[in-house]
Design an enzyme around this catalytic site. Structure first.
Site, PDB file in Angstrom:
ATOM      1  N   PRO A  38      -4.050   4.264  10.837  1.00 54.40           N
ATOM      2  CA  PRO A  38      -5.484   4.161  10.531  1.00 54.40           C
ATOM      3  C   PRO A  38      -6.168   5.504  10.739  1.00 54.40           C
ATOM      4  O   PRO A  38      -5.779   6.283  11.619  1.00 54.40           O
ATOM      5  CB  PRO A  38      -6.000   3.124  11.543  1.00 54.40           C
ATOM      6  N   LYS A  39      -7.149   5.774   9.928  1.00 59.36           N
ATOM      7  CA  LYS A  39      -7.994   6.960  10.124  1.00 59.36           C
ATOM      8  C   LYS A  39      -9.193   6.510  10.946  1.00 59.36           C
ATOM      9  O   LYS A  39     -10.109   5.883  10.442  1.00 59.36           O
ATOM     10  CB  LYS A  39      -8.435   7.543   8.777  1.00 59.36           C
ATOM     11  N   TRP A  40      -9.166   6.827  12.238  1.00 62.45           N
ATOM     12  CA  TRP A  40     -10.170   6.309  13.161  1.00 62.45           C
ATOM     13  C   TRP A  40     -11.518   6.986  12.966  1.00 62.45           C
ATOM     14  O   TRP A  40     -11.603   8.152  12.610  1.00 62.45           O
ATOM     15  CB  TRP A  40      -9.693   6.489  14.604  1.00 62.45           C
ATOM     16  N   GLY A 187     -10.290   4.817   6.621  1.00 59.16           N
ATOM     17  CA  GLY A 187      -9.216   5.086   5.694  1.00 59.16           C
ATOM     18  C   GLY A 187      -7.867   5.004   6.373  1.00 59.16           C
ATOM     19  O   GLY A 187      -7.719   4.457   7.466  1.00 59.16           O
TER      20      GLY A 187
END
Length: 339
Positions: A38-40, A187
């Site tokens: 996951p793009k945090w 994202g």
């Protein structure tokens, strides 16, 4: 903190740049070569520890430690004495990560920071390891660095360290992507399993979920040192029927600016936004001037966006097309809050 914090054997100065990602429209589909994460939705951070000394550095290289004393204290208390890790500082509010809460930490008053750190404590989500116990890991493949990072987290079960989830399953990553853009992630990032850590290089791939919404033009700004339109200020109607400012778009074709400027100037009339109105220059805007011109809410434009924070578009949007077929009153928040 001292600039000699990290031992020379690490070979990692405090101004080491994090590895970056290049944007793509789709995730790479060879799961034998890629790991997906996951793009945090937080502040990227390299954390350095040598004994009792801890440094947090932003992607820009600027120190972050004074703004997140609870993260510094957590790392200082770990049994592990020497390491460099890559991660994301996040703050959870009511079950979701809050970028606004992070922004509030960037305050000049230490007393304010201490108060917020107690009320809304930050945490560090880890996803890579650059050095451990006197040895640099940057020339090791991601698979080995991830194993070292997992070992660090397992060895500190009560520390508060949090490991980012990852997968080699494209279906799982695609599901994460479909759920991103509102809340904790914005994202998915793909990383080569056999790839080295390459500071400052765009050696990863990031994909964001892009969506569109029909918005009302409630105002505009002129270009700097020009009398042509530079950006459109767009809004959505809230439950009370008020037009709230939600963001801006500046992707206006050069050949359209003159005609569009005349059209907007003909519609100029306050208040433009009847609910939340634009303020001056801020993180929401790249415009150099805080001045804006209100217009009658008659024009509808479709814009593409990637992330929502606090009922606003996080970044500038892309103008997709004008919607003369759409009534302004149809442009409501349910487009972006229920997708």
């Amino acid at each position: 903190m001292t600039s000699n914090l990290v031992k020379p054997s690490f070979g990692l100065p405090l101004d080491t740049e994090p590895m970056e990602a290049k944007s793509a429209d789709a995730l790479p589909d060879d799961s034998s070569q890629w790991q997906y994460e996951p793009k945090w939705d937080g502040f990227r951070c390299l954390a350095f520890k040598a004994g009792d000394e801890v440094e947090l550095r932003a992607k820009s290289g600027k120190p972050l430690g004074r703004y997140f004393p609870e993260v510094v204290a957590m790392l200082r208390d770990l049994n592990a004495q020497e390491f460099v890790v890559d991660g994301e500082i996040v703050i959870e509010v009511e079950g979701s990560l809050s970028f606004d809460a992070l922004q509030m930490r960037l305050h000049p008053a230490e007393s304010r920071i201490r108060k917020l750190s107690a009320e809304t404590p930050a945490k560090l989500i880890l996803f890579d390891m650059l050095a451990s116990a006197d040895a640099s890991l940057m020339d090791q493949p991601l698979s080995a660095r991830r194993a070292a990072l997992e070992a660090l987290v397992r060895a500190e079960p009560a520390s508060g360290l949090e490991l980012s989830r990852c997968t080699k399953n494209l279906g799982t990553a695609t599901k994460w992507l479909s759920e991103s853009g509102q809340g904790s992630t914005d994202g998915v990032v793909a990383k080569l399993l056999n790839g080295e850590y390459r500071p400052g290089e765009r050696a990863m791939v990031k994909v964001k979920r892009l969506r569109t919404a029909d918005c009302v033009v409630g105002g505009f700004r002129y270009l700097a040192n020009s009398r042509e339109v530079g950006s459109l200020l767009v809004g959505l109607y809230n439950d009370q029927g008020k037009l709230d400012h939600v963001g801006f778009t500046s992707t206006i074709a050069r050949q359209d600016r003159s005609t569009l400027t005349r059209e907007l100037e003909a519609l100029r009339s306050p208040p433009g936004f009847t609910g939340k109105a634009p303020g001056g220059p801020s993180r929401w805007s790249t415009e150099r001037s805080g001045q804006w011109e209100p217009v009658r809410p008659e024009l509808v434009v479709e814009v593409r966006f990637d992330h929502i924070t606090g009922d606003r578009f996080r970044h500038g949007t892309k103008l997709m097309r004008w919607r003369p077929d759409k009534s302004p009153k149809q442009c409501t928040f349910d487009q972006i809050l229920k997708t």
